[in-house]
Design a protein around this motif. Structure first.
Motif, PDB file in Angstrom:
ATOM      1  N   UNK A   1       3.398  24.396 -12.913  1.00 18.66           N
ATOM      2  CA  UNK A   1       2.405  25.455 -12.739  1.00 18.66           C
ATOM      3  C   UNK A   1       2.800  26.467 -11.675  1.00 18.66           C
ATOM      4  N   UNK A   2       3.650  26.072 -10.730  1.00 15.06           N
ATOM      5  CA  UNK A   2       3.911  26.920  -9.571  1.00 15.06           C
ATOM      6  C   UNK A   2       5.408  27.144  -9.398  1.00 15.06           C
ATOM      7  N   UNK A   3       5.802  28.397  -9.435  1.00 17.25           N
ATOM      8  CA  UNK A   3       7.230  28.737  -9.416  1.00 17.25           C
ATOM      9  C   UNK A   3       7.924  28.342  -8.122  1.00 17.25           C
ATOM     10  N   UNK A   4       7.221  28.442  -7.002  1.00 19.39           N
ATOM     11  CA  UNK A   4       7.848  28.110  -5.729  1.00 19.39           C
ATOM     12  C   UNK A   4       8.090  26.608  -5.575  1.00 19.39           C
ATOM     13  N   UNK A   5       7.322  25.800  -6.261  1.00 21.46           N
ATOM     14  CA  UNK A   5       7.355  24.352  -6.097  1.00 21.46           C
ATOM     15  C   UNK A   5       8.430  23.750  -6.989  1.00 21.46           C
ATOM     16  N   UNK A   6       9.428  23.113  -6.375  1.00 21.36           N
ATOM     17  CA  UNK A   6      10.598  22.643  -7.121  1.00 21.36           C
ATOM     18  C   UNK A   6      10.621  21.132  -7.340  1.00 21.36           C
ATOM     19  N   UNK A   7       9.949  20.362  -6.510  1.00 22.26           N
ATOM     20  CA  UNK A   7       9.998  18.920  -6.723  1.00 22.26           C
ATOM     21  C   UNK A   7       9.602  18.156  -5.482  1.00 22.26           C
ATOM     22  N   UNK A   8       9.728  16.832  -5.571  1.00 20.55           N
ATOM     23  CA  UNK A   8       9.342  15.956  -4.482  1.00 20.55           C
ATOM     24  C   UNK A   8      10.382  14.856  -4.344  1.00 20.55           C
TER      25      UNK A   8
ATOM     26  N   UNK B   1       0.833  -1.212   0.000  1.00 20.40           N
ATOM     27  CA  UNK B   1       0.000   0.000   0.000  1.00 20.40           C
ATOM     28  C   UNK B   1       0.862   1.253   0.000  1.00 20.40           C
ATOM     29  N   UNK B   2       1.959   1.243   0.750  1.00 15.57           N
ATOM     30  CA  UNK B   2       2.850   2.406   0.805  1.00 15.57           C
ATOM     31  C   UNK B   2       3.439   2.719  -0.567  1.00 15.57           C
ATOM     32  N   UNK B   3       3.762   1.687  -1.331  1.00 21.01           N
ATOM     33  CA  UNK B   3       4.328   1.895  -2.660  1.00 21.01           C
ATOM     34  C   UNK B   3       3.293   2.516  -3.596  1.00 21.01           C
ATOM     35  N   UNK B   4       2.088   1.956  -3.594  1.00 23.25           N
ATOM     36  CA  UNK B   4       1.032   2.422  -4.496  1.00 23.25           C
ATOM     37  C   UNK B   4       0.624   3.857  -4.173  1.00 23.25           C
ATOM     38  N   UNK B   5       0.376   4.134  -2.898  1.00 22.18           N
ATOM     39  CA  UNK B   5      -0.074   5.467  -2.524  1.00 22.18           C
ATOM     40  C   UNK B   5       1.054   6.488  -2.611  1.00 22.18           C
ATOM     41  N   UNK B   6       2.273   6.052  -2.327  1.00 25.69           N
ATOM     42  CA  UNK B   6       3.409   6.953  -2.483  1.00 25.69           C
ATOM     43  C   UNK B   6       3.560   7.429  -3.918  1.00 25.69           C
ATOM     44  N   UNK B   7       3.331   6.531  -4.853  1.00 28.69           N
ATOM     45  CA  UNK B   7       3.400   6.900  -6.262  1.00 28.69           C
ATOM     46  C   UNK B   7       2.279   7.876  -6.625  1.00 28.69           C
ATOM     47  N   UNK B   8       1.114   7.701  -6.024  1.00 27.98           N
ATOM     48  CA  UNK B   8       0.001   8.627  -6.279  1.00 27.98           C
ATOM     49  C   UNK B   8       0.343  10.034  -5.780  1.00 27.98           C
ATOM     50  N   UNK B   9       0.946  10.118  -4.585  1.00 26.85           N
ATOM     51  CA  UNK B   9       1.411  11.408  -4.080  1.00 26.85           C
ATOM     52  C   UNK B   9       2.432  12.023  -5.036  1.00 26.85           C
ATOM     53  N   UNK B  10       3.437  11.229  -5.396  1.00 30.54           N
ATOM     54  CA  UNK B  10       4.528  11.767  -6.221  1.00 30.54           C
ATOM     55  C   UNK B  10       4.020  12.295  -7.557  1.00 30.54           C
ATOM     56  N   UNK B  11       3.208  11.522  -8.236  1.00 34.25           N
ATOM     57  CA  UNK B  11       2.700  11.954  -9.539  1.00 34.25           C
ATOM     58  C   UNK B  11       1.842  13.213  -9.413  1.00 34.25           C
ATOM     59  N   UNK B  12       1.033  13.273  -8.355  1.00 35.92           N
ATOM     60  CA  UNK B  12       0.193  14.445  -8.160  1.00 35.92           C
ATOM     61  C   UNK B  12       0.997  15.701  -7.896  1.00 35.92           C
ATOM     62  N   UNK B  13       2.051  15.587  -7.101  1.00 35.94           N
ATOM     63  CA  UNK B  13       2.888  16.757  -6.791  1.00 35.94           C
ATOM     64  C   UNK B  13       3.712  17.155  -8.007  1.00 35.94           C
ATOM     65  N   UNK B  14       4.295  16.173  -8.694  1.00 36.81           N
ATOM     66  CA  UNK B  14       5.096  16.482  -9.883  1.00 36.81           C
ATOM     67  C   UNK B  14       4.269  17.171 -10.957  1.00 36.81           C
ATOM     68  N   UNK B  15       2.985  16.827 -11.053  1.00 34.87           N
ATOM     69  CA  UNK B  15       2.131  17.467 -12.049  1.00 34.87           C
ATOM     70  C   UNK B  15       1.930  18.948 -11.761  1.00 34.87           C
TER      71      UNK B  15
ATOM     72  N   UNK C   1      -4.439  24.350  -3.748  1.00 38.26           N
ATOM     73  CA  UNK C   1      -5.075  25.592  -3.307  1.00 38.26           C
ATOM     74  C   UNK C   1      -4.081  26.506  -2.599  1.00 38.26           C
ATOM     75  N   UNK C   2      -3.248  25.921  -1.735  1.00 40.95           N
ATOM     76  CA  UNK C   2      -2.236  26.717  -1.033  1.00 40.95           C
ATOM     77  C   UNK C   2      -1.256  27.337  -2.023  1.00 40.95           C
ATOM     78  N   UNK C   3      -0.861  26.579  -3.029  1.00 36.54           N
ATOM     79  CA  UNK C   3       0.061  27.109  -4.033  1.00 36.54           C
ATOM     80  C   UNK C   3      -0.561  28.263  -4.816  1.00 36.54           C
ATOM     81  N   UNK C   4      -1.815  28.132  -5.196  1.00 32.69           N
ATOM     82  CA  UNK C   4      -2.487  29.205  -5.943  1.00 32.69           C
ATOM     83  C   UNK C   4      -2.464  30.496  -5.141  1.00 32.69           C
ATOM     84  N   UNK C   5      -2.815  30.411  -3.868  1.00 33.16           N
ATOM     85  CA  UNK C   5      -2.871  31.603  -3.024  1.00 33.16           C
ATOM     86  C   UNK C   5      -1.485  32.160  -2.743  1.00 33.16           C
TER      87      UNK C   5
END
Length: 469
Positions: free
Chosen positions: A345-352, A327-341, A434-438
């Motif tokens: 879009x957001x200049x402050x966000x550099x990676x995961x 479960x940790x592998x599957x959900x970790x990948x979901x987090x990573x892909x969502x953040x990388x996407x 939402x936090x990134x947009x604001x």
């Protein structure tokens, strides 16, 4: 008259911060109030906490990785209830506790080949202290080496291996011979080991401070150097172990990696009863307990208690039965892909940086002029401040507990329970977006909050400077 715990909880609701401030740590209470973490919690279940208003929060702090299985897991509670209902005695002293023996056997099954003997204590820092003593006893050497940015605990031996100077300040001198090397710097490590006095190289395969992931090549080469110079490798899995990364040990992602000592704690407790474990080779163990007179030369009064052993045994069972490492592998990948996407879009966000459900979200200087000015302003006030611009609205606006990853790091770390579901991941990803947009609107309300926090930080720095002058 029997004590009524529920009555105490009810009577102190809303007054706990004042009581804590008066009798325990007023500075910590000030920190909580400044950051808005002075909530009144009334319930915890699984991955969630509830405050007195009935608001549900997603706990991605998990008390720094204790709650891998969430709060009040029924299987772990059941094991503890069985102990409480049993007449079987614990802490006899001169005894060989059977639950401890069975837990040791179960831990050994999950270890790299050759690690076959376990010492039990009450916490992660005690597990490290035992490892230091075992390494000294086995090698006859006085010194240790550790990595920059390391965190291994706050008792005196563990503190000597701490990579953050602010934790050590006021408590020097540390253990003599404690040396820091940089992750990835094999030449520096070899130069230190070549002096021939280093008993142990102590490291986290994934550092809790910053979620810095040691490369396979570095750790395998470090292993060769330790073998060459007769230094023991002590692998601190206190936060990154117990299935968090998708393997029982984070170091088990590396083929052919064989540490001499492994330390566990935190999630081994099941979130109930503190427990620490130091697992090593029989030869290392026997070098310490080498005669009848030294049969308890290193011991812990409250080690191997029935409640702690039962909680740990139940935790291992839950980890296997619910297939939480997968479960940790599957959900970790979901987090990573969502953040990388979100990164484009957001200049402050550099990676995961992520392995399983141990995740660091990294921020950095933006490109546009106005946001660069905002970045510079915040970091000039306090280099610890920017990450709070993410942590605070995640808490206030989206009811998610997270943490800043370490001192002067623009990194937010999340340590979700391993038994969360996809909707919890999506809750977090939507909140982060939402936090990134604001945050990318400057000036704006988010920056006013940061400015206020920054002024508090400047005032505190001036007060501290006067006090130490």
């Amino acid at each position: 008259m029997p004590i009524d715990i529920n009555a105490i909880i009810a009577e102190t609701r809303g007054k706990n911060f004042e009581l804590y401030e008066e009798h325990i740590n007023p500075v910590f209470v000030k920190v909580l109030r400044t950051l808005g973490f002075n909530r009144t919690w009334v319930r915890g279940e699984g991955a969630y906490l509830w405050d007195e208003a009935g608001t549900r929060y997603l706990d991605f702090l998990t008390n720094w990785g204790v709650f891998n299985f969430g709060r009040r897991h029924p299987a772990i509670r059941n094991a503890l209830q069985q102990v409480m209902d049993s007449e079987f005695p614990g802490w006899v002293g001169f005894d060989a506790p059977p639950l401890a023996a069975v837990l040791a056997r179960e831990l050994v099954k999950r270890m790299p080949p050759g690690l076959d003997t376990v010492y039990f204590s009450n916490s992660g820092t005690e597990a490290i202290e035992a490892a230091i003593k075992f390494a000294r006893g086995y090698t006859g050497r006085p010194s240790t080496a550790h990595l920059a940015k390391a965190f291994h605990g706050l008792t005196m031996g563990s503190l000597s291996l701490n990579g953050e100077a602010s934790f050590r300040r006021g408590f020097e001198p540390m253990l003599p011979g404690s040396s820091e090397v940089k992750m990835g710097d094999l030449a520096g490590l070899e130069a230190r080991l070549a002096k021939g006095d280093v008993a142990a190289f102590v490291f986290e395969p994934i550092q809790g401070k910053g979620v810095n992931i040691a490369s396979d090549e570095y750790l395998l080469s470090a292993q060769e150097l330790c073998r060459k110079y007769g230094t023991l490798m002590v692998c601190d899995e206190i936060q990154c172990g117990m299935g968090r990364t998708g393997r029982f040990l984070a170091s088990q992602w590396i083929p052919d990696f064989r540490p001499d000592i492994v330390c566990l704690s935190k999630a081994l407790s099941g979130g109930y009863i503190p427990v620490g474990a130091t697992i090593t080779r029989r030869a290392v163990y026997d070098s310490v307990y080498d005669s009848l007179h030294r049969a308890i030369v290193h011991a812990s009064t409250f080690g191997m208690g029935n409640m702690a052993m039962a909680a740990a045994l139940a935790s291992l069972s839950v980890l296997d039965d619910e297939k939480l490492m997968d479960r940790a592998i599957v959900l970790g990948e979901r987090f990573r892909k969502g953040i990388e996407a979100m990164v484009p879009r957001f200049e402050f966000l550099k990676g995961v940086r992520q392995r399983g459900l141990m995740i660091a979200i990294e921020f950095g200087q933006p490109e546009s002029m106005s946001l660069r000015a905002a970045w510079a302003m915040v970091n000039k006030m306090d280099e610890n401040l920017f990450a709070q611009a993410i942590v605070l609205p995640l808490l206030d606006d989206h009811h998610i507990l997270t943490q800043v990853a370490g001192h002067a790091m623009p990194i937010v770390k999340i340590l979700p329970p391993l038994n969360i579901d996809e909707s919890d991941v999506d809750w977090f990803l939507a909140a982060l977006e939402d936090v990134m947009i604001k945050l990318h609107k400057f000036p704006g309300p988010a920056w006013e909050v940061l400015k206020k926090l920054g002024n508090h930080a400047l005032t505190a720095k001036k007060r501290e400077a006067r006090a130490t002058a």
